[in-house]
Design a protein around this motif. Structure first.
Motif, PDB file in Angstrom:
ATOM      1  N   GLN A 161       0.827  -1.206   0.000  1.00  0.00           N
ATOM      2  CA  GLN A 161       0.000   0.000   0.000  1.00  0.00           C
ATOM      3  C   GLN A 161       0.860   1.254   0.000  1.00  0.00           C
ATOM      4  OE1 GLN A 161      -2.491  -0.734   3.421  1.00  0.00           O
ATOM      5  NE2 GLN A 161      -4.178  -1.504   2.161  1.00  0.00           N
ATOM      6  N   VAL A 162       1.985   1.204   0.706  1.00  0.00           N
ATOM      7  CA  VAL A 162       2.896   2.354   0.708  1.00  0.00           C
ATOM      8  C   VAL A 162       3.401   2.610  -0.705  1.00  0.00           C
ATOM      9  CG1 VAL A 162       5.099   3.261   1.530  1.00  0.00           C
ATOM     10  CG2 VAL A 162       3.596   2.021   3.103  1.00  0.00           C
ATOM     11  N   VAL A 163       3.834   1.548  -1.381  1.00  0.00           N
ATOM     12  CA  VAL A 163       4.320   1.696  -2.756  1.00  0.00           C
ATOM     13  C   VAL A 163       3.237   2.300  -3.630  1.00  0.00           C
ATOM     14  CG1 VAL A 163       5.180   0.448  -4.775  1.00  0.00           C
ATOM     15  CG2 VAL A 163       5.915  -0.239  -2.474  1.00  0.00           C
ATOM     16  N   SER A 164       2.007   1.848  -3.447  1.00  0.00           N
ATOM     17  CA  SER A 164       0.893   2.322  -4.257  1.00  0.00           C
ATOM     18  C   SER A 164       0.613   3.799  -4.047  1.00  0.00           C
ATOM     19  CB  SER A 164      -0.362   1.503  -3.926  1.00  0.00           C
ATOM     20  OG  SER A 164      -1.492   1.988  -4.602  1.00  0.00           O
ATOM     21  N   ALA A 272      -4.542   0.668  -8.722  1.00  0.00           N
ATOM     22  CA  ALA A 272      -3.746   1.808  -8.276  1.00  0.00           C
ATOM     23  C   ALA A 272      -2.285   1.410  -8.059  1.00  0.00           C
ATOM     24  CB  ALA A 272      -4.322   2.397  -6.994  1.00  0.00           C
ATOM     25  N   LEU A 273      -2.058   0.216  -7.489  1.00  0.00           N
ATOM     26  CA  LEU A 273      -0.685  -0.255  -7.310  1.00  0.00           C
ATOM     27  C   LEU A 273      -0.033  -0.489  -8.673  1.00  0.00           C
ATOM     28  CD1 LEU A 273       1.695  -1.337  -5.669  1.00  0.00           C
ATOM     29  CD2 LEU A 273       0.538  -3.549  -5.560  1.00  0.00           C
ATOM     30  N   ARG A 274      -0.748  -1.129  -9.566  1.00  0.00           N
ATOM     31  CA  ARG A 274      -0.194  -1.388 -10.904  1.00  0.00           C
ATOM     32  C   ARG A 274       0.148  -0.074 -11.603  1.00  0.00           C
ATOM     33  NH1 ARG A 274      -4.248  -3.994 -12.690  1.00  0.00           N
ATOM     34  NH2 ARG A 274      -3.442  -6.044 -12.109  1.00  0.00           N
ATOM     35  N   ASP A 275      -0.773   0.878 -11.552  1.00  0.00           N
ATOM     36  CA  ASP A 275      -0.545   2.159 -12.234  1.00  0.00           C
ATOM     37  C   ASP A 275       0.606   2.940 -11.610  1.00  0.00           C
ATOM     38  OD1 ASP A 275      -2.626   1.532 -13.907  1.00  0.00           O
ATOM     39  OD2 ASP A 275      -4.075   2.896 -12.947  1.00  0.00           O
ATOM     40  N   SER A 276       0.751   2.838 -10.287  1.00  0.00           N
ATOM     41  CA  SER A 276       1.823   3.580  -9.623  1.00  0.00           C
ATOM     42  C   SER A 276       3.206   3.089 -10.052  1.00  0.00           C
ATOM     43  CB  SER A 276       1.688   3.464  -8.098  1.00  0.00           C
ATOM     44  OG  SER A 276       2.070   2.169  -7.637  1.00  0.00           O
TER      45      SER A 276
END
Length: 279
Positions: A161-164, A272-276
């Motif tokens: 979640q932090v990465v995202s 959102a994680l993938r896009d980030s």
């Protein structure tokens, strides 16, 4: 002064197995996973996700490099509570970065003594426990990585979640930057659409520097005694270990995204994680 080789440029497809090492005085196993190709023809963005060994020895010049040039805003520390107590807060704590501590050790969910809690994957005590108890997998290291997912899914999920949500680059690190870090980064790359082949290649890249990684840890208060006498080959990352983790995720959840869904992530969260990571 550090000699830095990191530049925010994409790699060509034929060079994807060449790690983007970040050369600093205070670490030996830091690299940007940007440039890895995705199966749909895209690639992971540079300057989003860095993986590293512990950050205790960073110099002020190193920190300036990471913050001002690389754009680091968030630190995900996967070490145990006891490791933090023995090692101290580290030099980055004095800087305006957001720190996230998400231990992957099961014992950190309750109060334990240092002797009980500091059971690192390479310790003699851990080997004794492995001999006495049923393993999660026949592969010694894969068993540890699957254990992180089974026993501390909260921490793995929180780290991702932090990465995202990070507004800049996130450094994910543990002690060596191989096992706990490798598990979290492997899941992140899988969600981003990186093939298993390239995730495995990124994982085994630590082997290029494993002697230096172990030498660094031998000099640290939390690790020296534990590492004494361990053969170097025990620490060297093997491709079949990460292959096994990815296979289990596929067999049981349909992949890393499916594992996140099982932890309560919505499709929007996973996107959102993938896009980030794709920029």
């Amino acid at each position: 002064m550090p000699v830095s080789c990191w530049t925010p440029r994409p790699r060509k497809v034929q060079q994807v197995t060449t790690p983007l090492w970040i050369e600093l005085d205070g670490v030996v196993n830091m690299r940007d996973v940007g440039g890895l190709p995705t199966t749909d023809g895209g690639q992971v963005a540079t300057g989003r996700l860095l993986r590293s060994d512990n950050l205790q020895d960073l110099t002020e010049a190193d920190i300036d490099d990471l913050v001002e040039r690389v754009g680091v805003t968030d630190i995900v520390d996967l070490r145990s509570n006891v490791e933090l107590q023995l090692e101290g807060p580290g030099p980055l704590r004095a800087h305006n970065l957001t720190h996230h501590h998400h231990s992957l050790f099961r014992d950190d969910v309750r109060a334990v003594t240092a002797e009980e809690a500091l059971v690192l994957p390479w310790s003699k005590k851990d080997q004794a426990a492995a001999d006495a108890d049923p393993r999660l997998d026949d592969d010694y290291w894969a068993s540890h990585y699957l254990g992180y997912l089974a026993h501390r899914p909260d921490s793995v999920s929180a780290a991702l979640q932090v990465v995202s949500q990070s507004r800049g680059a996130t450094i994910v690190h543990c002690a060596a930057g191989k096992d706990r870090t490798g598990t979290v980064v492997g899941l992140a790359l899988s969600v981003a659409g990186v093939s298993d082949e390239h995730i495995v290649a990124d994982y085994v890249a630590t082997g290029e520097r494993i002697e230096r990684v172990v030498a660094r840890l031998m000099a640290r208060p939390a690790y020296g005694e534990v590492l004494a006498g361990q053969p170097m080959d025990h620490h060297r990352p093997k491709p079949q270990t990460m292959q096994r983790i990815l296979s289990v995720l596929t067999e049981q959840y349909g992949g890393a995204a499916g594992w996140l869904s099982a932890q309560g992530w919505s499709e929007e969260d996973i996107t959102a994680l993938r896009d980030s990571l794709r920029g």
